[in-house]
Design a protein around this motif. Sequence first.
Motif, PDB file in Angstrom:
ATOM      1  N   LEU A  71      33.494 -98.181  -7.925  1.00 56.13           N
ATOM      2  CA  LEU A  71      33.168 -96.774  -7.717  1.00 56.13           C
ATOM      3  C   LEU A  71      34.389 -95.941  -7.349  1.00 56.13           C
ATOM      4  CD1 LEU A  71      29.771 -96.863  -5.807  1.00 56.13           C
ATOM      5  CD2 LEU A  71      30.218 -95.801  -8.017  1.00 56.13           C
ATOM      6  N   VAL A  72      35.290 -96.491  -6.533  1.00 54.27           N
ATOM      7  CA  VAL A  72      36.455 -95.712  -6.112  1.00 54.27           C
ATOM      8  C   VAL A  72      37.662 -95.886  -7.022  1.00 54.27           C
ATOM      9  CG1 VAL A  72      35.726 -95.718  -3.707  1.00 54.27           C
ATOM     10  CG2 VAL A  72      37.324 -97.460  -4.494  1.00 54.27           C
ATOM     11  N   LEU A  73      37.597 -96.832  -7.951  1.00 53.39           N
ATOM     12  CA  LEU A  73      38.757 -97.084  -8.820  1.00 53.39           C
ATOM     13  C   LEU A  73      39.234 -95.852  -9.584  1.00 53.39           C
ATOM     14  CD1 LEU A  73      40.760 -99.263  -9.668  1.00 53.39           C
ATOM     15  CD2 LEU A  73      39.178 -99.907 -11.502  1.00 53.39           C
ATOM     16  N   PRO A  74      38.351 -94.985 -10.101  1.00 53.49           N
ATOM     17  CA  PRO A  74      38.852 -93.797 -10.813  1.00 53.49           C
ATOM     18  C   PRO A  74      39.720 -92.874  -9.953  1.00 53.49           C
ATOM     19  CG  PRO A  74      36.526 -94.118 -11.271  1.00 53.49           C
ATOM     20  CD  PRO A  74      36.893 -95.078 -10.175  1.00 53.49           C
ATOM     21  N   GLU A 106      40.520 -94.406 -17.937  1.00 56.34           N
ATOM     22  CA  GLU A 106      40.347 -95.465 -18.943  1.00 56.34           C
ATOM     23  C   GLU A 106      40.346 -96.846 -18.293  1.00 56.34           C
ATOM     24  OE1 GLU A 106      42.640 -97.349 -22.806  1.00 56.34           O
ATOM     25  OE2 GLU A 106      43.147 -95.306 -22.183  1.00 56.34           O
ATOM     26  N   ALA A 107      41.284 -97.083 -17.382  1.00 56.33           N
ATOM     27  CA  ALA A 107      41.346 -98.387 -16.708  1.00 56.33           C
ATOM     28  C   ALA A 107      40.092 -98.616 -15.874  1.00 56.33           C
ATOM     29  CB  ALA A 107      42.592 -98.468 -15.828  1.00 56.33           C
ATOM     30  N   ALA A 108      39.636 -97.594 -15.180  1.00 62.02           N
ATOM     31  CA  ALA A 108      38.430 -97.721 -14.360  1.00 62.02           C
ATOM     32  C   ALA A 108      37.210 -97.996 -15.230  1.00 62.02           C
ATOM     33  CB  ALA A 108      38.236 -96.458 -13.525  1.00 62.02           C
ATOM     34  N   SER A 109      37.105 -97.318 -16.354  1.00 62.40           N
ATOM     35  CA  SER A 109      35.984 -97.517 -17.266  1.00 62.40           C
ATOM     36  C   SER A 109      36.016 -98.926 -17.853  1.00 62.40           C
ATOM     37  CB  SER A 109      36.034 -96.472 -18.377  1.00 62.40           C
ATOM     38  OG  SER A 109      35.015 -96.706 -19.315  1.00 62.40           O
ATOM     39  N   ALA A 112      37.358-101.603 -16.543  1.00 63.81           N
ATOM     40  CA  ALA A 112      37.013-102.553 -15.479  1.00 63.81           C
ATOM     41  C   ALA A 112      35.511-102.564 -15.233  1.00 63.81           C
ATOM     42  CB  ALA A 112      37.754-102.191 -14.192  1.00 63.81           C
ATOM     43  N   ARG A 113      34.913-101.404 -15.175  1.00 66.69           N
ATOM     44  CA  ARG A 113      33.471-101.309 -14.904  1.00 66.69           C
ATOM     45  C   ARG A 113      32.653-101.936 -16.028  1.00 66.69           C
ATOM     46  NH1 ARG A 113      33.095 -96.308 -15.254  1.00 66.69           N
ATOM     47  NH2 ARG A 113      31.889 -96.181 -17.138  1.00 66.69           N
ATOM     48  N   ILE A 114      32.968-101.602 -17.260  1.00 67.89           N
ATOM     49  CA  ILE A 114      32.215-102.119 -18.408  1.00 67.89           C
ATOM     50  C   ILE A 114      32.385-103.632 -18.515  1.00 67.89           C
ATOM     51  CG2 ILE A 114      32.105-102.123 -20.934  1.00 67.89           C
ATOM     52  CD1 ILE A 114      32.784 -99.063 -20.737  1.00 67.89           C
ATOM     53  N   ALA A 115      33.601-104.109 -18.358  1.00 67.70           N
ATOM     54  CA  ALA A 115      33.848-105.556 -18.453  1.00 67.70           C
ATOM     55  C   ALA A 115      33.123-106.303 -17.334  1.00 67.70           C
ATOM     56  CB  ALA A 115      35.345-105.845 -18.411  1.00 67.70           C
ATOM     57  N   TRP A 116      33.216-105.798 -16.119  1.00 66.55           N
ATOM     58  CA  TRP A 116      32.603-106.504 -14.999  1.00 66.55           C
ATOM     59  C   TRP A 116      31.081-106.578 -15.158  1.00 66.55           C
ATOM     60  CZ3 TRP A 116      29.376-105.536 -10.738  1.00 66.55           C
ATOM     61  CH2 TRP A 116      29.370-106.545  -9.780  1.00 66.55           C
ATOM     62  N   HIS A 117      30.468-105.478 -15.541  1.00 70.93           N
ATOM     63  CA  HIS A 117      29.010-105.489 -15.715  1.00 70.93           C
ATOM     64  C   HIS A 117      28.595-106.396 -16.872  1.00 70.93           C
ATOM     65  CE1 HIS A 117      27.831-102.715 -12.597  1.00 70.93           C
ATOM     66  NE2 HIS A 117      28.805-101.903 -12.960  1.00 70.93           N
ATOM     67  N   GLY A 118      29.338-106.371 -17.955  1.00 68.47           N
ATOM     68  CA  GLY A 118      29.027-107.256 -19.079  1.00 68.47           C
ATOM     69  C   GLY A 118      29.183-108.725 -18.705  1.00 68.47           C
ATOM     70  N   LEU A 119      30.238-109.034 -17.980  1.00 68.22           N
ATOM     71  CA  LEU A 119      30.472-110.417 -17.552  1.00 68.22           C
ATOM     72  C   LEU A 119      29.409-110.877 -16.564  1.00 68.22           C
ATOM     73  CD1 LEU A 119      34.327-110.135 -17.284  1.00 68.22           C
ATOM     74  CD2 LEU A 119      33.093-111.638 -18.870  1.00 68.22           C
ATOM     75  N   CYS A 120      28.967-110.001 -15.692  1.00 63.75           N
ATOM     76  CA  CYS A 120      27.892-110.348 -14.753  1.00 63.75           C
ATOM     77  C   CYS A 120      26.614-110.697 -15.503  1.00 63.75           C
ATOM     78  CB  CYS A 120      27.620-109.205 -13.788  1.00 63.75           C
ATOM     79  SG  CYS A 120      28.901-108.994 -12.550  1.00 63.75           S
TER      80      CYS A 120
END
Length: 124
Positions: free
Chosen positions: A63-66, A72-75, A77-85
């Motif tokens: 949430l605070v990464l942006p 772009e990096a925050a997005s 990270a968020r998309i990858a982490w949720h997909g991997l979970c």
Amino acid sequence: MMTPQDYLDAAGALLLQPPSCMRRCWQRGSACLTRLALEQGLRDYWRVVAPSVADRPMHNQLLVLPAFASTEAASTARIAWHGLCRAMHHHTYELAPTVAELRGWHDDVTVLLPQLESGPSPNA
């Protein structure tokens, strides 16, 4: 302790040639290792940039990464982490993640980690 790159290397090895003893679980193993690489990379990033964030739950970190890294990096990270979970949670009615999905997440994390190592974004 393994480094994020160690985790990525192990995940990449599973993607290239999964051992026969893991024939039913290598996809989730690869997802788990890639997620560990992302989480360790983010913890390392936070220890340098904002140490108080490093031990917070991953949802809070994302949430605070942006505010600290590029949008772009925050997005990524968020998309990858949720997909991997999602990929790591086994349900009998769901298929394992595809090789293409695993490669995409692996590639995203491989590109993201050096961006995070370079420190906070000047735009943030």
